[in-house]
Design a protein around this motif. Structure first.
Motif, PDB file in Angstrom:
ATOM      1  N   GLY A 333      30.105  30.068   5.884  1.00 17.45           N
ATOM      2  CA  GLY A 333      29.595  30.351   7.592  1.00 17.45           C
ATOM      3  C   GLY A 333      30.768  30.333   8.519  1.00 17.45           C
ATOM      4  O   GLY A 333      31.736  29.721   8.269  1.00 17.45           O
ATOM      5  N   HIS A 334      30.390  30.989   9.750  1.00 14.79           N
ATOM      6  CA  HIS A 334      31.274  31.063  10.482  1.00 14.79           C
ATOM      7  C   HIS A 334      30.804  30.604  11.807  1.00 14.79           C
ATOM      8  O   HIS A 334      29.941  31.453  12.537  1.00 14.79           O
ATOM      9  N   PRO A 335      30.743  29.325  12.173  1.00 11.91           N
ATOM     10  CA  PRO A 335      29.843  28.574  13.297  1.00 11.91           C
ATOM     11  C   PRO A 335      30.060  29.325  14.480  1.00 11.91           C
ATOM     12  O   PRO A 335      29.089  29.282  15.185  1.00 11.91           O
ATOM     13  N   ALA A 336      31.249  29.683  15.073  1.00 14.39           N
ATOM     14  CA  ALA A 336      31.302  30.161  16.146  1.00 14.39           C
ATOM     15  C   ALA A 336      30.279  31.187  16.658  1.00 14.39           C
ATOM     16  O   ALA A 336      29.808  31.787  17.469  1.00 14.39           O
ATOM     17  N   SER A 337      29.927  32.390  15.496  1.00 11.77           N
ATOM     18  CA  SER A 337      29.341  33.456  15.539  1.00 11.77           C
ATOM     19  C   SER A 337      28.032  33.169  14.852  1.00 11.77           C
ATOM     20  O   SER A 337      26.968  34.056  15.134  1.00 11.77           O
ATOM     21  N   MET A 338      27.776  32.003  14.188  1.00 10.79           N
ATOM     22  CA  MET A 338      26.577  32.026  13.361  1.00 10.79           C
ATOM     23  C   MET A 338      25.548  30.580  13.994  1.00 10.79           C
ATOM     24  O   MET A 338      25.133  30.735  14.965  1.00 10.79           O
ATOM     25  N   THR A 339      25.833  29.692  13.297  1.00 10.63           N
ATOM     26  CA  THR A 339      25.239  28.486  13.660  1.00 10.63           C
ATOM     27  C   THR A 339      25.190  27.889  15.032  1.00 10.63           C
ATOM     28  O   THR A 339      24.359  27.390  15.476  1.00 10.63           O
ATOM     29  N   HIS A 340      26.505  28.124  15.780  1.00 10.31           N
ATOM     30  CA  HIS A 340      26.844  27.255  16.968  1.00 10.31           C
ATOM     31  C   HIS A 340      27.027  28.530  17.876  1.00 10.31           C
ATOM     32  O   HIS A 340      27.549  28.343  19.114  1.00 10.31           O
ATOM     33  N   ALA A 341      26.687  29.764  17.696  1.00 11.31           N
ATOM     34  CA  ALA A 341      26.685  30.729  18.774  1.00 11.31           C
ATOM     35  C   ALA A 341      25.868  30.444  20.064  1.00 11.31           C
ATOM     36  O   ALA A 341      26.145  30.871  21.101  1.00 11.31           O
ATOM     37  N   SER A 342      24.813  29.542  19.928  1.00  9.46           N
ATOM     38  CA  SER A 342      23.893  29.034  21.025  1.00  9.46           C
ATOM     39  C   SER A 342      24.628  28.045  22.013  1.00  9.46           C
ATOM     40  O   SER A 342      24.119  27.651  23.003  1.00  9.46           O
ATOM     41  N   ILE A 343      25.842  27.550  21.565  1.00  5.45           N
ATOM     42  CA  ILE A 343      26.478  26.623  22.289  1.00  5.45           C
ATOM     43  C   ILE A 343      27.827  27.305  22.910  1.00  5.45           C
ATOM     44  O   ILE A 343      28.550  28.227  22.405  1.00  5.45           O
ATOM     45  N   PRO A 344      27.559  27.177  24.295  1.00  3.32           N
ATOM     46  CA  PRO A 344      28.582  28.129  25.156  1.00  3.32           C
ATOM     47  C   PRO A 344      29.938  27.769  24.659  1.00  3.32           C
ATOM     48  O   PRO A 344      30.348  26.902  24.160  1.00  3.32           O
ATOM     49  N   LYS A 345      31.033  29.089  24.603  1.00  2.00           N
ATOM     50  CA  LYS A 345      32.487  28.911  23.897  1.00  2.00           C
ATOM     51  C   LYS A 345      33.097  27.709  24.326  1.00  2.00           C
ATOM     52  O   LYS A 345      33.891  26.839  23.543  1.00  2.00           O
ATOM     53  N   GLU A 346      33.408  27.528  25.744  1.00  2.00           N
ATOM     54  CA  GLU A 346      33.834  26.416  26.393  1.00  2.00           C
ATOM     55  C   GLU A 346      33.434  25.068  25.822  1.00  2.00           C
ATOM     56  O   GLU A 346      34.362  24.044  25.213  1.00  2.00           O
ATOM     57  N   GLU A 347      31.996  24.776  25.492  1.00  2.00           N
ATOM     58  CA  GLU A 347      31.548  23.575  25.200  1.00  2.00           C
ATOM     59  C   GLU A 347      31.798  23.404  23.752  1.00  2.00           C
ATOM     60  O   GLU A 347      32.137  22.310  23.177  1.00  2.00           O
ATOM     61  N   ARG A 348      31.910  24.380  22.865  1.00  2.00           N
ATOM     62  CA  ARG A 348      32.021  24.227  21.575  1.00  2.00           C
ATOM     63  C   ARG A 348      33.479  24.056  21.195  1.00  2.00           C
ATOM     64  O   ARG A 348      33.816  23.314  20.277  1.00  2.00           O
ATOM     65  N   GLU A 349      34.537  24.813  21.938  1.00  2.64           N
ATOM     66  CA  GLU A 349      35.764  24.578  21.571  1.00  2.64           C
ATOM     67  C   GLU A 349      36.395  23.118  21.915  1.00  2.64           C
ATOM     68  O   GLU A 349      37.398  22.922  21.408  1.00  2.64           O
ATOM     69  N   LYS A 350      35.622  22.400  22.955  1.00  2.00           N
ATOM     70  CA  LYS A 350      35.889  21.029  23.078  1.00  2.00           C
ATOM     71  C   LYS A 350      36.074  20.292  22.192  1.00  2.00           C
ATOM     72  O   LYS A 350      36.614  19.215  21.988  1.00  2.00           O
ATOM     73  N   THR A 351      34.857  20.567  21.175  1.00  2.00           N
ATOM     74  CA  THR A 351      34.553  19.751  19.959  1.00  2.00           C
ATOM     75  C   THR A 351      35.477  20.149  18.701  1.00  2.00           C
ATOM     76  O   THR A 351      34.969  19.643  17.778  1.00  2.00           O
ATOM     77  N   GLY A 352      36.092  21.328  18.976  1.00  7.22           N
ATOM     78  CA  GLY A 352      36.880  21.922  17.742  1.00  7.22           C
ATOM     79  C   GLY A 352      36.294  23.073  17.043  1.00  7.22           C
ATOM     80  O   GLY A 352      36.799  23.571  15.978  1.00  7.22           O
ATOM     81  N   VAL A 353      35.251  23.491  17.573  1.00 12.50           N
ATOM     82  CA  VAL A 353      34.500  24.771  16.944  1.00 12.50           C
ATOM     83  C   VAL A 353      35.196  25.830  17.416  1.00 12.50           C
ATOM     84  O   VAL A 353      34.547  26.521  18.461  1.00 12.50           O
ATOM     85  N   VAL A 354      36.416  26.256  16.936  1.00 12.79           N
ATOM     86  CA  VAL A 354      37.208  27.378  17.460  1.00 12.79           C
ATOM     87  C   VAL A 354      36.674  28.621  16.654  1.00 12.79           C
ATOM     88  O   VAL A 354      35.982  28.525  15.765  1.00 12.79           O
ATOM     89  N   ASP A 355      37.155  29.811  17.234  1.00 14.48           N
ATOM     90  CA  ASP A 355      36.666  30.957  16.470  1.00 14.48           C
ATOM     91  C   ASP A 355      37.259  31.206  14.996  1.00 14.48           C
ATOM     92  O   ASP A 355      36.785  31.974  14.303  1.00 14.48           O
ATOM     93  N   ALA A 356      38.317  30.439  14.932  1.00 12.30           N
ATOM     94  CA  ALA A 356      38.934  30.628  13.306  1.00 12.30           C
ATOM     95  C   ALA A 356      38.177  29.550  12.463  1.00 12.30           C
ATOM     96  O   ALA A 356      38.578  29.798  11.185  1.00 12.30           O
ATOM     97  N   LEU A 357      37.386  28.719  12.810  1.00 10.40           N
ATOM     98  CA  LEU A 357      36.721  27.760  11.970  1.00 10.40           C
ATOM     99  C   LEU A 357      35.783  28.458  11.150  1.00 10.40           C
ATOM    100  O   LEU A 357      34.923  29.449  11.373  1.00 10.40           O
ATOM    101  N   ILE A 358      35.924  28.006   9.943  1.00 18.32           N
ATOM    102  CA  ILE A 358      35.098  28.391   8.744  1.00 18.32           C
ATOM    103  C   ILE A 358      34.318  27.301   8.229  1.00 18.32           C
ATOM    104  O   ILE A 358      35.134  26.099   7.921  1.00 18.32           O
ATOM    105  N   ARG A 359      33.309  27.284   7.785  1.00 23.50           N
ATOM    106  CA  ARG A 359      32.327  26.183   7.220  1.00 23.50           C
ATOM    107  C   ARG A 359      31.881  26.343   5.764  1.00 23.50           C
ATOM    108  O   ARG A 359      31.482  27.500   5.649  1.00 23.50           O
ATOM    109  N   LEU A 360      32.111  25.655   4.799  1.00 18.43           N
ATOM    110  CA  LEU A 360      31.688  25.655   3.626  1.00 18.43           C
ATOM    111  C   LEU A 360      30.820  24.642   3.178  1.00 18.43           C
ATOM    112  O   LEU A 360      30.673  23.693   3.502  1.00 18.43           O
ATOM    113  N   SER A 361      29.546  25.268   2.337  1.00 15.19           N
ATOM    114  CA  SER A 361      28.782  24.352   2.053  1.00 15.19           C
ATOM    115  C   SER A 361      28.953  24.585   0.459  1.00 15.19           C
ATOM    116  O   SER A 361      28.652  25.604  -0.419  1.00 15.19           O
ATOM    117  N   VAL A 362      29.660  23.492  -0.162  1.00 14.60           N
ATOM    118  CA  VAL A 362      30.115  23.736  -1.825  1.00 14.60           C
ATOM    119  C   VAL A 362      28.781  23.478  -2.670  1.00 14.60           C
ATOM    120  O   VAL A 362      28.014  22.472  -2.573  1.00 14.60           O
TER     121      VAL A 362
END
Ligand SMILES: *Cc1c(COP(=O)(O)O)cnc(C)c1O
Length: 379
Positions: A333-362
């Motif tokens: 998944g790509h949190p910034a555009s998917m699971t975390h899209a409802s959190i404002p960019k400024e808020e999410r980047e504070k916690t590390g959810v940057v545009d380049a972040l990829i999340r894996l469910s192995v």
């Protein structure tokens, strides 16, 4: 009874009608009464259903609780917890939070006069500094989604006990196979059973588990009064999922470790978030409160941005690009555009959810195939 036996037998009895080994799917809304009030413990399926009850007993058993409650979704379960509160009450919550939980808190419950403080919970004194006379609940998610931060549940339990607050833990990522919050002092455990509990990406469901009878009574009241319950078919599927939770989790952990290590040594990878690494900031707490590190991993590739991250997730062939997690199949998944899209960019980047972040469910496929897939997608 040990965990690997509880997943199969905990809280279960063979069906009293015909001895069916698996509880039948009681696809019924109502139950015959011989005289008003003359029934076998079941009146109406919003209140009780035998298949749901079997699932709720199983959930209570695997989390070392006494009472289980199953809901139509994870968010319906969270919704029920917040309905324990009143206007004016305050909640201290993790800042690195599942996007839907954040949305429920800020977009629904703030309008009902409940105040939420979203803070980093790395330090118990910091959490205690937010407590005032209106504080009623501490809401913890650990490991957090998607940054894999670890919060010390025992330390949070100390703060909550000292100030007479409720402590609720979202245990979706760890599952009771890896972490049992009630044993560590939490009052309420919450699950999106959609994820590892169901484990096969074929249902949406939520769960709460508690030990204390008074809290259970209030939650059962809310469950029935608000009515966000799950149906018997989904209850049956979740119960079937739980029966293999321990062996699925074992493989999720093994594959997760191999992939985290593969990514960490990869020359094109900037950062890998996985609590099993010794240099993870909360590794020692994870080691203390968890029995393994799970199959959830986030990473950032070097010099990556929004477009490059999207390209990688699009290139994956065995990993499916999808919302959700915790199924037998690997997901990306790509949190910034998917699971975390409802959190404002400024808020999410504070916690590390940057545009380049990829999340894996192995998932639990052959790990060599999964690594080969990542290799070709990262390029
Ligand atoms: C998915 C998820 C939820 C929400 O659960 P639903 O079943 O989708 O309503 C809550 N917390 C975490 C950590 C989740 O991953």
């Amino acid at each position: 009874m040990k965990f690997n036996t509880k997943t199969i037998h905990g809280g279960q009895e063979h069906d009293p009608a015909y001895g069916a080994v698996m509880p039948p799917i009681y696809q019924t809304s109502t139950y015959a009464q011989t005289t008003p009030g003359g029934h076998k413990g079941f009146e109406y399926s919003r209140t009780h259903n035998p298949t749901r009850k079997a699932l709720e007993n199983s959930l209570a058993s695997i989390e070392n609780g006494k009472f289980g409650l199953a809901f139509a979704s994870g968010l319906a379960a969270i919704d029920a917890v917040i309905k324990l509160l009143k206007p004016g009450d305050e909640v201290i919550s993790t800042n690195d939070l599942y996007g839907g939980t954040y949305r429920l808190f800020t977009k629904i419950f703030e309008d009902f006069g409940i105040k939420f403080h979203f803070i980093g919970m790395e330090n118990e004194d910091k959490v205690a500094s937010y407590v005032n006379d209106n504080t009623k609940l501490i809401w913890v998610e650990t490991p957090t989604n998607p940054m894999m931060n670890i919060i010390d549940i025992k330390a949070m339990a100390e703060v909550s006990k000292k100030h007479n607050l409720l402590l609720a833990v979202d245990n979706t990522f760890a599952t009771p196979y890896l972490q049992r919050p009630l044993d560590l002092g939490a009052d309420i455990v919450m699950h999106s059973a959609t994820k590892y509990i169901g484990g096969h990406s074929d249902l949406v469901m939520g769960a709460l588990i508690v030990k204390d009878e008074k809290i259970a009574e209030k939650l059962y009241f809310i469950q029935n009064a608000s009515g966000a319950v799950c149906g018997p078919q989904d209850s049956f599927l979740a119960l079937r999922g739980i029966k293999t939770l321990h062996i699925r989790m074992q493989r999720h952990c093994e594959n997760g470790e191999a992939i985290a290590k593969y990514l960490k040594q990869h020359p094109k990878i900037e950062k890998v978030y996985w609590p099993g690494f010794e240099d993870h900031p909360n590794h020692n707490i994870a080691k203390d409160q968890m029995d393994g590190f799970g199959g959830m991993i986030s990473f950032v590739t070097k010099g990556s941005d929004y477009e490059k991250a999207i390209k990688i997730v699009e290139n994956l062939k065995i990993f499916t690009l999808a919302e959700s997690l915790g199924g037998v199949e690997s997901l990306a998944g790509h949190p910034a555009s998917m699971t975390h899209a409802s959190i404002p960019k400024e808020e999410r980047e504070k916690t590390g959810v940057v545009d380049a972040l990829i999340r894996l469910s192995v998932g639990i496929e052959d790990v060599d195939d999964l690594i080969a897939d990542l290799e070709q997608a990262i390029g």
